[in-house]
Design an enzyme around this catalytic site. Structure first.
Site, short mmCIF file in Angstrom:
data_model
loop_
_atom_site.label_atom_id
_atom_site.label_comp_id
_atom_site.label_asym_id
_atom_site.label_seq_id
_atom_site.Cartn_x
_atom_site.Cartn_y
_atom_site.Cartn_z
N TYR A 137 0.82 -1.21 0.00
CA TYR A 137 0.00 0.00 0.00
C TYR A 137 0.85 1.26 0.00
CZ TYR A 137 -3.97 -3.08 1.09
OH TYR A 137 -4.92 -4.06 1.05
N LYS A 186 3.62 -15.19 2.46
CA LYS A 186 3.55 -15.99 1.23
C LYS A 186 4.98 -16.31 0.83
CE LYS A 186 1.33 -17.87 -2.26
NZ LYS A 186 0.47 -19.08 -2.13
N ASP A 218 -2.71 -18.17 1.89
CA ASP A 218 -3.86 -18.89 1.31
C ASP A 218 -4.37 -19.94 2.30
OD1 ASP A 218 -1.40 -20.12 0.89
OD2 ASP A 218 -1.83 -20.77 -1.16
N ASP A 242 -5.29 -6.63 5.84
CA ASP A 242 -6.51 -5.96 5.38
C ASP A 242 -7.53 -7.01 4.95
OD1 ASP A 242 -8.22 -3.96 4.53
OD2 ASP A 242 -7.21 -3.64 2.62
N ASP A 246 -11.12 -8.54 7.20
CA ASP A 246 -12.50 -8.52 6.69
C ASP A 246 -13.09 -9.94 6.68
OD1 ASP A 246 -12.24 -5.79 6.19
OD2 ASP A 246 -13.35 -5.90 4.31
C1 IPM Z 1 -9.14 -0.71 6.28
C2 IPM Z 1 -9.60 -0.14 4.97
C3 IPM Z 1 -8.53 0.78 4.43
C4 IPM Z 1 -7.26 -0.03 4.30
C5 IPM Z 1 -8.88 1.48 3.10
C6 IPM Z 1 -10.16 2.27 3.21
C7 IPM Z 1 -7.77 2.33 2.60
O1 IPM Z 1 -9.91 -1.15 4.09
O2 IPM Z 1 -8.88 0.08 7.20
O3 IPM Z 1 -9.05 -1.92 6.40
O4 IPM Z 1 -7.05 -0.72 3.31
O5 IPM Z 1 -6.45 -0.01 5.21
MG MG Z 2 -9.97 -3.06 4.98
#
Ligand code: IPM
Ligand code: MG
Length: 347
Positions: A137, A186, A218, A242, A246
């Site tokens: 990132y 990885k 993975d 990230d 999620d």
């Molecule tokens: C998170 C979000 C952010 C990230 C985005 C909105 C830039 O997905 O905080 O997980 O990737 O860090």
């Molecule tokens: Mg995120």
């Protein structure tokens, strides 16, 4: 307490306002003084001044004890070039404040165990420690023309020092928990992951009391839904963290429940829900504020070392869930204001 509020876009303002009510009530009860400075970042800053992260926002964040952030981004700004997107603001604040360690606790509430999509899973309690200001990132990226025509590239770079400091955060955190660290990489493909693994191994020797293991990303994605109970602390890179956080959030029933703390070497930190700006429900007053309220609890604990106050917020949230007061995302009908009221009543 000197706080900067970055309400941001979408549901950001709604959930931050709800969390501020909870903080005000706690502060009042325990006689703490809180002052707030609200600043713009993300899409709202683009609308107001043409770019996502004004210098005045960074300065305000640097001057405060801590930052509470809602969310940034939305379809309105999706077609802007990369460096002007709202997300740059979030990445920029993290970077400017040196917040390299993102702590994302993922646990299943008893009251919501029925909403976990896994059969036979009644409890798990994981902390994902995500590296936050390095890796893909923040690597070199760009566009070019090559043999196949138009190209684009992003690069993943990690220094041994960056890996070591996030590793240390994870091992130290594990000491206070079930003493197990799983490092996710990885390393069978990526050179940056091979360095990551080497450094983690070296570090693990300094922590003989912590059970240590590596896992390929993975496999980790699979193991998380096969048996989340096997994990205690997971440490991983910016991008893998990230994605995996999620994924893990869904095991708890909703991403609307997960708070986070972004920490650096100073006491100043940023606290934010792990979810995004949820444009689909913006303005309807139905967003789940719990992730942001729990982020305030993390702030009280991590930055201000106010453990009783933090615990009281966590207990209030748990009690409200136990009594079956739920927002839409977790199978209920309460609005943002209604669930906030219920939580306030418990304090
Ligand atoms: C998170 C979000 C952010 C990230 C985005 C909105 C830039 O997905 O905080 O997980 O990737 O860090
Ligand atoms: Mg995120």
């Amino acid at each position: 307490m000197n706080l900067t509020l970055v309400r941001g876009d979408g549901i950001g303002p709604e959930i931050v306002d709800s969390a501020v009510k909870v903080l005000d009530k706690i502060a009042n009860k325990y006689k703490h003084k809180v002052s707030y400075t609200s600043v713009l970042a993300g899409g709202c800053a683009i609308d107001e001044c043409g770019f996502p992260l004004p210098q005045s926002t960074i300065d305000a964040c640097l001057r405060s004890d801590s930052v509470l952030l809602g969310a940034v981004g939305g379809p309105k700004w999706d077609t802007l070039p990369g460096h002007l997107r709202p997300e740059r603001a979030l990445l920029g604040i993290r970077k400017e404040l040196g917040l390299y360690a993102n702590i994302r606790p993922v646990k299943l509430y008893k009251a919501l165990s029925g909403r976990c999509p896994l059969r036979n899973t009644e409890s798990f309690d994981i902390v994902i420690v995500r590296e936050l200001i390095g890796g893909m990132y923040f690597g070199k990226s760009g566009r070019a023309f090559g043999e196949m025509g138009e190209e684009a590239f992003d690069t993943e770079t990690y220094s041994a020092l960056e890996i070591e400091r996030i590793g240390r955060t994870a091992f130290e955190y594990a000491k206070k928990r079930r003493k197990k660290v799983t490092s996710v990489d990885k390393a069978n493909v990526l050179e940056s992951s091979r360095l990551w693994r080497e450094v983690m191994h070296r570090l693990s020797r300094e922590y003989p009391d912590i059970e240590y293991g590596d896992m390929l990303v993975d496999n980790a994605a699979m193991q998380l839904i096969r048996n989340p109970m096997q994990f205690d602390v997971i440490v991983t890179s910016n991008m893998f963290g990230d994605i995996l956080s999620d994924e893990a959030s869904q095991l708890t029933g909703s991403i609307g429940l997960l708070p986070s703390a972004s920490l650096g070497d100073s006491k100043r930190a940023m606290y934010e829900p792990i979810h995004g700006s949820a444009p689909d429900i913006t303005g309807k007053g139905i967003a789940n504020p719990i992730a942001t309220i729990l982020s305030v609890a993390m702030m009280l604990s991590f930055t201000f070392r106010l453990e009783d106050e933090a615990k009281e917020i966590e207990d209030a949230v748990e009690a409200v869930l136990d009594e079956g007061f739920l927002t839409n995302d977790i199978g209920g009908e309460l609005t943002t204001d209604e669930i906030t009221e219920k939580i306030l009543e418990k304090i």
